[in-house]
Design an enzyme around this catalytic site. Structure first.
Site, PDB file in Angstrom:
ATOM      1  N   HIS A   1      41.616  34.376  59.811  1.00  0.00           N
ATOM      2  CA  HIS A   1      41.553  35.580  59.616  1.00  0.00           C
ATOM      3  C   HIS A   1      40.251  35.976  60.127  1.00  0.00           C
ATOM      4  O   HIS A   1      39.309  35.173  60.039  1.00  0.00           O
ATOM      5  CB  HIS A   1      41.425  35.850  57.977  1.00  0.00           C
ATOM      6  CG  HIS A   1      41.211  37.134  57.662  1.00  0.00           C
ATOM      7  ND1 HIS A   1      41.941  38.122  57.380  1.00  0.00           N
ATOM      8  CD2 HIS A   1      39.864  37.926  57.442  1.00  0.00           C
ATOM      9  CE1 HIS A   1      41.512  39.313  57.167  1.00  0.00           C
ATOM     10  NE2 HIS A   1      40.425  39.179  57.008  1.00  0.00           N
TER      11      HIS A   1
ATOM     12  N   ASP B   1      43.869  44.358  45.441  1.00  0.00           N
ATOM     13  CA  ASP B   1      43.017  44.390  46.481  1.00  0.00           C
ATOM     14  C   ASP B   1      43.468  45.893  47.443  1.00  0.00           C
ATOM     15  O   ASP B   1      42.623  46.269  47.771  1.00  0.00           O
ATOM     16  CB  ASP B   1      43.167  43.210  47.502  1.00  0.00           C
ATOM     17  CG  ASP B   1      42.364  43.560  48.602  1.00  0.00           C
ATOM     18  OD1 ASP B   1      41.172  43.604  48.495  1.00  0.00           O
ATOM     19  OD2 ASP B   1      42.867  43.721  49.949  1.00  0.00           O
TER      20      ASP B   1
ATOM     21  N   SER C   1      38.292  40.075  48.465  1.00  0.00           N
ATOM     22  CA  SER C   1      39.179  40.919  49.290  1.00  0.00           C
ATOM     23  C   SER C   1      40.110  40.118  50.070  1.00  0.00           C
ATOM     24  O   SER C   1      41.386  39.984  50.043  1.00  0.00           O
ATOM     25  CB  SER C   1      38.659  42.211  49.778  1.00  0.00           C
ATOM     26  OG  SER C   1      39.686  42.730  50.728  1.00  0.00           O
TER      27      SER C   1
HETATM   28  N1  URA Z   1      38.805  42.935  55.168  1.00  0.00           N
HETATM   29  C1  URA Z   1      39.253  42.815  54.162  1.00  0.00           C
HETATM   30  O1  URA Z   1      40.459  42.550  53.990  1.00  0.00           O
HETATM   31  N2  URA Z   1      38.643  43.242  52.923  1.00  0.00           N
HETATM   32  C2  URA Z   1      37.252  43.482  53.241  1.00  0.00           C
HETATM   33  O2  URA Z   1      36.474  44.002  52.092  1.00  0.00           O
HETATM   34  C3  URA Z   1      36.723  43.661  54.197  1.00  0.00           C
HETATM   35  C4  URA Z   1      37.439  43.270  55.591  1.00  0.00           C
END
Ligand code: URA
Length: 431
Positions: free
Chosen positions: A86, A165, A187
């Protein structure tokens, strides 16, 4: 149902720098997800968190509460090990495109649930949708079957994965509360923990084109996320990478796919190749293959074969022509010298204004819009030489894009220090 807490009390606690208990956090996230706690109350809460921070336990409890707000995927039935990546997001960041098939070409599964771009950072799904026929939505059965057969899947995360989220992120986006370490960490990690990957490599970016500018804060975010992943049983490593300069030469959608295919063909810009290889080595090491020769898999065409299989499995034609723009405008070097600065954020905003990104979640993107850079910091340029090309389907977008980019690059006399903020990879954070 009698609610066990009063949300105003919880807001007071965070406003006055207190700590919330695990029960309070679990209730807050659940009550917000089901609509009992309103957006205006959650906005006050996120601003209090933004301003006053959260303790280690609170961040963990917030993450786990968001995981519990939805489904959790399970890869127990899969014959392959899972490993994912990620990125916290940046300008020209197309690394997932070559990376997922490269890693999967070694026989491991890469379950890459991705998002769309919002603001100046691009979205992996928007980029892949430039390929005619390719579809981002897969059923759970299609997802698992492709993971088993091809190994690499890049698709949309369903609304059932960490829905708290989804709601909270949309709220943060419009209330100035995105750039908070506890909120970003919870998140991202809630989605990755819910996704069920066994291993995770994080590309945590700092610099002008990243959510956090300061490398010290970037490191803090990386450490927080590595701790959250490890505590949740996901083998997690992070690389801290520099996002002061756009990554590669392409910023947009179709042009980023083109650049990714160049990398898969054994070419491509040096920085994109460096980061792809570094992340692939980390992902494969976590999957038990520390000696995998990732460079050879790019040169031999093994990664390209997996790319083609991945695109085809999702309805795309890997040989189809990519969309081309109706209009282009070339910007040339105003003088001779050395390109000493190329600031990521303004170029990201410029590409977004050309139509590569969206201002509202529901807007379409222009797949052919964006910016192609013809020089990178450190390059010697001659007056009149093309510096970058802007592309869009609307000729009237160029002016606003240029306004964003004005002052974002500088050509100076030879010998002037190049302002890039240093090396691309600046740290490795482990548990
Ligand atoms: N990407 C996400 O999924 N959440 C965030 O808060 C920032 C970047």
């Amino acid at each position: 149902m009698v609610e066990p807490f009063d949300v105003v009390d919880l807001i007071h606690t965070k406003r006055d720098r207190g700590a919330l208990s695990p029960e309070q956090i679990r209730w807050l996230v659940d009550a917000y997800t089901r609509g009992y706690v309103g957006d205006e109350q959650m906005a006050a809460m996120t601003m209090a968190i933004f301003l006053n921070g959260m303790g280690r336990e609170e961040v963990r409890d917030l993450t786990l509460a968001m995981v519990a707000s939805g489904d959790r995927l399970d890869f127990q039935g899969l014959s392959k090990k899972t490993t994912d990546k990620h990125s916290t997001g940046g300008v020209g960041d197309k690394i997932t495109l070559p990376l997922a098939p490269l890693v999967a070409s070694f026989g491991v599964a890469v379950p890459q649930l991705s998002g769309r771009g919002l603001g100046h950072t691009g979205g992996t799904l928007d980029k892949l949708e430039s390929i005619p026929g390719w579809r981002a939505s897969l059923s759970p059965e299609e997802f698992l079957s492709q993971l088993e057969s091809v190994g690499a899947v890049i698709c949309a995360a369903g609304a059932k994965l960490a829905p708290a989220d989804g709601k909270l992120y949309a709220l943060r986006d419009i209330t100035g509360t995105v750039e908070s370490i506890p909120l970003i960490a919870s998140s991202i990690m809630s989605k990755k923990i819910a996704e069920g990957t066994a291993a995770l490599v994080l590309d945590v970016k700092f610099g002008s084109g990243a959510f956090l500018q300061d490398p010290v804060r970037g490191r803090e975010l990386a450490e927080t996320m590595v701790r959250l992943g490890t505590d949740a049983g996901v083998a997690t490593v992070a690389l801290l990478t520099n996002m002061n300069v756009p990554l590669g030469l392409a910023i947009g959608n179709a042009n980023e796919v083109r650049e990714s295919v160049e990398v898969l063909a054994g070419g491509g810009p040096a920085d994109v190749v460096e980061l792809t290889l570094a992340l692939a080595r980390e992902m494969l090491a976590l999957a038990g293959l520390p000696d995998a020769d990732v460079e050879a898999a790019l040169k031999s065409g093994a990664a390209m074969d997996t790319w083609r299989a991945m695109i085809t499995a999702q309805g795309g034609d890997p040989d189809a022509a990519l969309p081309t723009p109706k209009h282009t405008q070339v910007v040339t070097a105003p003088r001779s010298g050395v390109l000493v600065r190329q600031d990521a954020l303004p170029f990201g905003i410029g590409a977004w204004r050309l139509g590569a990104g969206r201002a509202r979640q529901q807007d379409p993107v222009q797949h052919a819009a964006g910016i192609d850079l013809h020089a990178k910091p450190g390059d010697v340029v001659t007056a009149g030489q093309p510096l970058f090309t802007m592309s869009s389907n609307d000729g009237d977008r160029f002016e606003r894009a240029l306004e964003a980019i004005e002052g974002a690059y500088e050509i100076a006399d030879p010998g002037t220090a190049v302002e890039t903020g240093g090396a691309l990879i600046q740290g490795r954070i482990t548990a």
